[in-house]
Motif scaffolding. Structure first.
Motif, PDB file in Angstrom:
ATOM      1  N   GLU A 227      19.631 -17.274 -28.688  1.00  0.00           N
ATOM      2  CA  GLU A 227      20.820 -17.210 -29.529  1.00  0.00           C
ATOM      3  C   GLU A 227      20.315 -17.046 -30.940  1.00  0.00           C
ATOM      4  O   GLU A 227      19.709 -17.960 -31.502  1.00  0.00           O
TER       5      GLU A 227
ATOM      6  N   HIS B 145      21.433 -14.808 -22.463  1.00  0.00           N
ATOM      7  CA  HIS B 145      22.324 -15.567 -23.338  1.00  0.00           C
ATOM      8  C   HIS B 145      23.490 -14.707 -23.798  1.00  0.00           C
ATOM      9  O   HIS B 145      24.648 -15.033 -23.612  1.00  0.00           O
TER      10      HIS B 145
ATOM     11  N   ASP C 168      25.742 -17.094 -21.658  1.00  0.00           N
ATOM     12  CA  ASP C 168      26.130 -18.351 -22.301  1.00  0.00           C
ATOM     13  C   ASP C 168      27.575 -18.232 -22.803  1.00  0.00           C
ATOM     14  O   ASP C 168      28.050 -17.137 -23.104  1.00  0.00           O
TER      15      ASP C 168
ATOM     16  N   HIS D 244      28.451 -18.933 -25.587  1.00  0.00           N
ATOM     17  CA  HIS D 244      28.347 -18.453 -26.966  1.00  0.00           C
ATOM     18  C   HIS D 244      27.838 -17.024 -27.064  1.00  0.00           C
ATOM     19  O   HIS D 244      27.309 -16.619 -28.104  1.00  0.00           O
TER      20      HIS D 244
ATOM     21  N   HIS E 146      27.234 -27.182 -22.226  1.00  0.00           N
ATOM     22  CA  HIS E 146      27.043 -26.395 -21.011  1.00  0.00           C
ATOM     23  C   HIS E 146      26.517 -27.251 -19.870  1.00  0.00           C
ATOM     24  O   HIS E 146      25.345 -27.599 -19.851  1.00  0.00           O
TER      25      HIS E 146
ATOM     26  N   TYR F 133      25.846 -30.999 -28.163  1.00  0.00           N
ATOM     27  CA  TYR F 133      25.068 -31.457 -27.011  1.00  0.00           C
ATOM     28  C   TYR F 133      24.930 -32.969 -26.942  1.00  0.00           C
ATOM     29  O   TYR F 133      24.606 -33.515 -25.903  1.00  0.00           O
TER      30      TYR F 133
HETATM   31 ZN   LIG Z   1      25.676 -21.984 -25.907  1.00  0.00          ZN
END
Ligand SMILES: [Zn+2]
Length: 497
Positions: free
Chosen positions: A11, A103, A137, A139, A161, A449
């Motif tokens: 990312e 991703h 992902d 994102h 996630h 997270y």
């Molecule tokens: Zn993510």
């Protein structure tokens, strides 16, 4: 049946000063060949699901590479070429299917703003007909090149996630069914001009929850897969932002309608995707009040310096303010500062040291120089920084923080590491002998997270808005390539987009 299964995940925060060389992937470089298989097998990651599916189907499995790097600045061009070559060379030898764990927000220096789309285009040129499944992902910044150059896309439906394996399993099993002629996947995708803030993409909360519910409802109605992507906005690329991808069985208009339904919800709720903060001083004062009377740690969330969004993980603004307001019993983790780690290791456990901590990186994208914080304390621990995540997210993944030291100032215990690492598991503290339950405050360079891991043990949480390249304040950045107009940077006078 010979199948190629690979992972390429990054990312990219295009505003981040943190470099992303080959060595940033895996532990000093991506896992290759057999090592890739071994590193991924049995984890909860999408690639592990592909391995399980392929092995159950009796396929010969080739795993050229598993490359995962922490979010950071643009990927080094040569590192990207090497990863892509490893994948493409195996596909060029001939294979029956390709399963990719990507991703979907990779920007590569001097190469491409769309690392995934460019890789998929290259694979299509080598093997125009090979069936290809891709997991992304939540994102991901989805692009037309990604959707046009594979057969199936399924993304995570949770943030934090915790369904990565399930996403890989969904994408992989649709592809296997298609190969048997049971289904005929057709995809639709679209985006809205919306830079949804990461803090507002928690899938347990509105408005992201409604977008994900719409995707799940579409699957319940018979779509093969549907994903709402929050997008990654600290990226100055044309397609950054919120999008959706749907996969129907042979019925394109069904896929398009479901995709549009998700996007309509997002656009209607666009204001709710914007985070509104408070001054740092006020946030710390509020945390201090919250901590009174004990009852578990209060979380101080330094979200703008969250390395899972590509930030330096070395700004000291929040700790400085916390110390100024007299907070005590703070466990801080982790701060990335290889120079301080070296000094502390040289001093040794038990030594009293005065040194500048953090603030080693300038942040030209937001017009700031690094500002270290001078602290005096005792070296409490020195470790190799390794631990295995106990979950529930990234469960089973081995983590490498690099050499790690703990500086104890009496009021704060600071975990200082060499390699960026999100506090996504209690292991960042327990592996160095700190019991997070005993802290009065946990200063975490985290945005989301921390939730499944630290929220259950916390008394409360306070978002601390400080400068950083992971900021949620988009006006800090100068976007040049992003498509405009886009909300909230631009006004949208009518309901239309
Ligand atoms: Zn993510």
């Amino acid at each position: 049946m010979r199948v190629v299964i690979a992972q390429m995940q990054h990312e990219t925060n295009t505003f981040s000063p943190v470099p992303t060389p080959w060595e940033a992937f895996g532990n000093g470089g991506p896992f290759l060949g057999k090592a890739a298989h071994e590193a991924m097998k049995g984890t909860r990651l999408p690639m592990a699901a592909y391995l399980d599916l392929a092995e159950a189907a009796g396929a010969q499995v080739i795993t050229p590479v598993a490359a995962w790097a922490n979010p950071s600045g643009p990927v080094d061009g040569k590192a990207y070429d090497r990863i892509c070559d490893l994948i493409c060379n195996e596909i060029a030898k001939g294979c029956d299917a390709v399963f990719l764990d990507l991703h979907g927000a990779m920007v590569v220096a001097d190469r491409t703003d769309d690392g995934e789309g460019t890789l998929l285009e290259r694979i299509r040129a080598i093997a125009p007909k090979v069936p290809m499944a891709v997991s992304l992902d939540l994102h991901a910044n989805v692009t037309d090149a990604m959707v046009r150059n594979c057969d199936v896309i399924a993304g995570y439906k949770t943030y934090p996630h915790v369904d990565q394996y399930e996403s890989g399993h969904l994408a992989g099993s649709i592809l296997l069914r298609a190969m048997k002629g049971e289904v005929k996947p057709v995809m639709a995708w679209g985006n809205v001009p919306l830079l949804a803030q990461t803090l507002r993409q928690n899938t347990a909360e509105s408005p992201m929850r409604e977008c994900v519910e719409a995707a799940r409802a579409a699957e319940a109605r018979g779509l093969l897969a549907a994903t709402a992507f929050g997008g990654f906005q600290q990226a100055d690329i044309r397609d950054a932002g919120l999008s959706a991808v749907t996969v129907a069985d042979g019925n394109r208009s069904q896929a398009e309608a479901a995709c549009q339904a998700i996007l309509d919800i997002a656009w209607r709720r666009k204001e709710d995707f914007i985070y509104r903060g408070e001054p740092l001083e006020q946030a710390i004062a509020r945390a201090k009040q919250m901590a009174e009377g004990g009852g578990g740690p209060v979380l101080l969330l330094d979200h703008a310096d969250n390395c899972a969004s590509g930030a330096n993980q070395d700004t000291m603004y929040v700790l400085r303010e916390a110390l100024r307001q007299g907070l005590t019993g703070i466990a801080v983790g982790p701060v990335r500062d290889p120079r301080a780690v070296a000094t502390l290791i040289e001093a040794g456990v038990g030594a009293k040291v005065t040194l500048p901590i953090g603030g080693k990186m300038d942040m030209p994208a937001i017009g700031r120089k690094g500002e270290p914080l001078e602290l005096t304390g005792v070296v409490r621990a020195i470790t190799d920084g390794e631990y295995t995540i106990t979950g529930p997210q990234f469960q089973g993944m081995r983590c490498y923080m690099g050499r790690t030291a703990v500086l104890d100032t009496g009021t704060a215990q600071i975990v200082i590491i060499e390699r960026n690492q999100e506090p996504w598991d209690r292991g960042v503290f327990t592996s160095v002998g700190i019991d997070p339950m005993q802290a009065k405050y946990l200063l975490l360079k985290s945005r989301m997270y921390f939730r499944p891991v630290f929220l259950p043990i916390a008394k409360g949480l306070v978002f601390c808005d400080a400068p950083g390249v992971g900021t949620s304040d988009w006006t800090s950045f100068e976007y040049r390539k992003l498509r405009r107009p886009i909300y909230p940077l631009d006004e949208f006078p009518s309901a239309h987009r």
